[in-house]
Design a protein around this motif. Sequence first.
Motif, PDB file in Angstrom:
ATOM      1  N   VAL A 225      -8.056   2.336   6.258  1.00 56.34           N
ATOM      2  CA  VAL A 225      -6.689   2.247   5.719  1.00 56.34           C
ATOM      3  C   VAL A 225      -6.217   0.794   5.703  1.00 56.34           C
ATOM      4  O   VAL A 225      -5.640   0.322   4.718  1.00 56.34           O
ATOM      5  N   ALA A 226      -6.486   0.060   6.787  1.00 51.05           N
ATOM      6  CA  ALA A 226      -6.045  -1.332   6.875  1.00 51.05           C
ATOM      7  C   ALA A 226      -6.771  -2.200   5.853  1.00 51.05           C
ATOM      8  O   ALA A 226      -6.157  -3.091   5.232  1.00 51.05           O
ATOM      9  N   LEU A 227      -8.068  -1.952   5.651  1.00 48.42           N
ATOM     10  CA  LEU A 227      -8.826  -2.735   4.681  1.00 48.42           C
ATOM     11  C   LEU A 227      -8.357  -2.455   3.261  1.00 48.42           C
ATOM     12  O   LEU A 227      -8.178  -3.384   2.461  1.00 48.42           O
ATOM     13  N   ASP A 228      -8.142  -1.189   2.947  1.00 44.60           N
ATOM     14  CA  ASP A 228      -7.649  -0.828   1.613  1.00 44.60           C
ATOM     15  C   ASP A 228      -6.292  -1.476   1.363  1.00 44.60           C
ATOM     16  O   ASP A 228      -6.048  -2.038   0.288  1.00 44.60           O
ATOM     17  N   ARG A 229      -5.410  -1.423   2.357  1.00 39.30           N
ATOM     18  CA  ARG A 229      -4.083  -2.048   2.231  1.00 39.30           C
ATOM     19  C   ARG A 229      -4.207  -3.555   2.040  1.00 39.30           C
ATOM     20  O   ARG A 229      -3.525  -4.154   1.211  1.00 39.30           O
ATOM     21  N   HIS A 230      -5.111  -4.157   2.799  1.00 38.39           N
ATOM     22  CA  HIS A 230      -5.323  -5.601   2.730  1.00 38.39           C
ATOM     23  C   HIS A 230      -5.722  -6.037   1.322  1.00 38.39           C
ATOM     24  O   HIS A 230      -5.144  -6.975   0.767  1.00 38.39           O
ATOM     25  N   ILE A 231      -6.688  -5.352   0.735  1.00 38.72           N
ATOM     26  CA  ILE A 231      -7.174  -5.718  -0.599  1.00 38.72           C
ATOM     27  C   ILE A 231      -6.079  -5.539  -1.648  1.00 38.72           C
ATOM     28  O   ILE A 231      -5.841  -6.415  -2.483  1.00 38.72           O
ATOM     29  N   ARG A 232      -5.385  -4.416  -1.584  1.00 39.75           N
ATOM     30  CA  ARG A 232      -4.361  -4.136  -2.602  1.00 39.75           C
ATOM     31  C   ARG A 232      -3.113  -4.980  -2.398  1.00 39.75           C
ATOM     32  O   ARG A 232      -2.479  -5.422  -3.380  1.00 39.75           O
ATOM     33  N   ASP A 233      -2.743  -5.253  -1.136  1.00 40.98           N
ATOM     34  CA  ASP A 233      -1.550  -6.068  -0.872  1.00 40.98           C
ATOM     35  C   ASP A 233      -1.734  -7.494  -1.358  1.00 40.98           C
ATOM     36  O   ASP A 233      -0.788  -8.102  -1.867  1.00 40.98           O
ATOM     37  N   LEU A 234      -2.930  -8.044  -1.196  1.00 40.41           N
ATOM     38  CA  LEU A 234      -3.157  -9.405  -1.649  1.00 40.41           C
ATOM     39  C   LEU A 234      -3.000  -9.513  -3.155  1.00 40.41           C
ATOM     40  O   LEU A 234      -2.492 -10.513  -3.667  1.00 40.41           O
ATOM     41  N   TRP A 235      -3.428  -8.475  -3.873  1.00 33.81           N
ATOM     42  CA  TRP A 235      -3.273  -8.479  -5.331  1.00 33.81           C
ATOM     43  C   TRP A 235      -1.789  -8.391  -5.704  1.00 33.81           C
ATOM     44  O   TRP A 235      -1.312  -9.090  -6.578  1.00 33.81           O
TER      45      TRP A 235
END
Length: 242
Positions: A225-235
């Motif tokens: 969940v944290a990794l998915d959030r990280h990738i999408r939040d940076l975009w």
Amino acid sequence: MTSGSTSASADRPVRRRQRLSTPIADELLRRVVSGAYPVGTQLPPEPVLVVEFDVSRTVIREAVKSLEAAGLVSIRQGDGTVVRDRGLWSILDPRVLPVALTYDIGSRLADDAIALRAELDTTLITEAAPKLTEGDFATMDECLHVMDASSELADLQRADLAFHRVYRARSGNELKSSIVMLLMEEMPPNERLVREPRAMYDAANLDHWDIYNALRDGRVEDAVVALDRHIRDLWTWRHDTP
């Protein structure tokens, strides 16, 4: 000293000269992907391109052949060179992808690339989680502290790549890892990252720590969940912050 210099010189890779057709192929590719040469239309005839680029017919043919190899055009005897439907293009070709992302074909390619990266990266971290070693966690911890403290963009990016490389390598899935790296490397440069590296990593490293702590505690789903959030939040951060 002489011996060492000779050895270093011998070990240095020989740089091959760029083909004359390469910059012409790059320009023709840009015109196709940008829509300057729309799908279904013909590229200018060979004699016209020869005059425009001031090169031989052989060079033009090499350039056009490289576009055909990437699936962008078809060369039809008697009909000229025709731009193919976008669905037939080799989008993951390293020559095509960065140009396609820059022009964002159909206004969704970049979003699709981010979604694909998130899907693949979360799979990799799931596969890696049970196999991570104390050495892996030590490497990730070191990277996190660099990203917390440094203001040098090069240092931040090196630590960032090294952090994510740990679980990708530990997953053992070379194909998925390679696709993720391709998507990352060919994404258009983030101008805000260059201007505000410390601000970006202040935000990004909160996610990095969440990923690390979840993996350390054996909470694999939370790490995903944290990794998915990280990738999408940076975009999102790239687009939404002025």
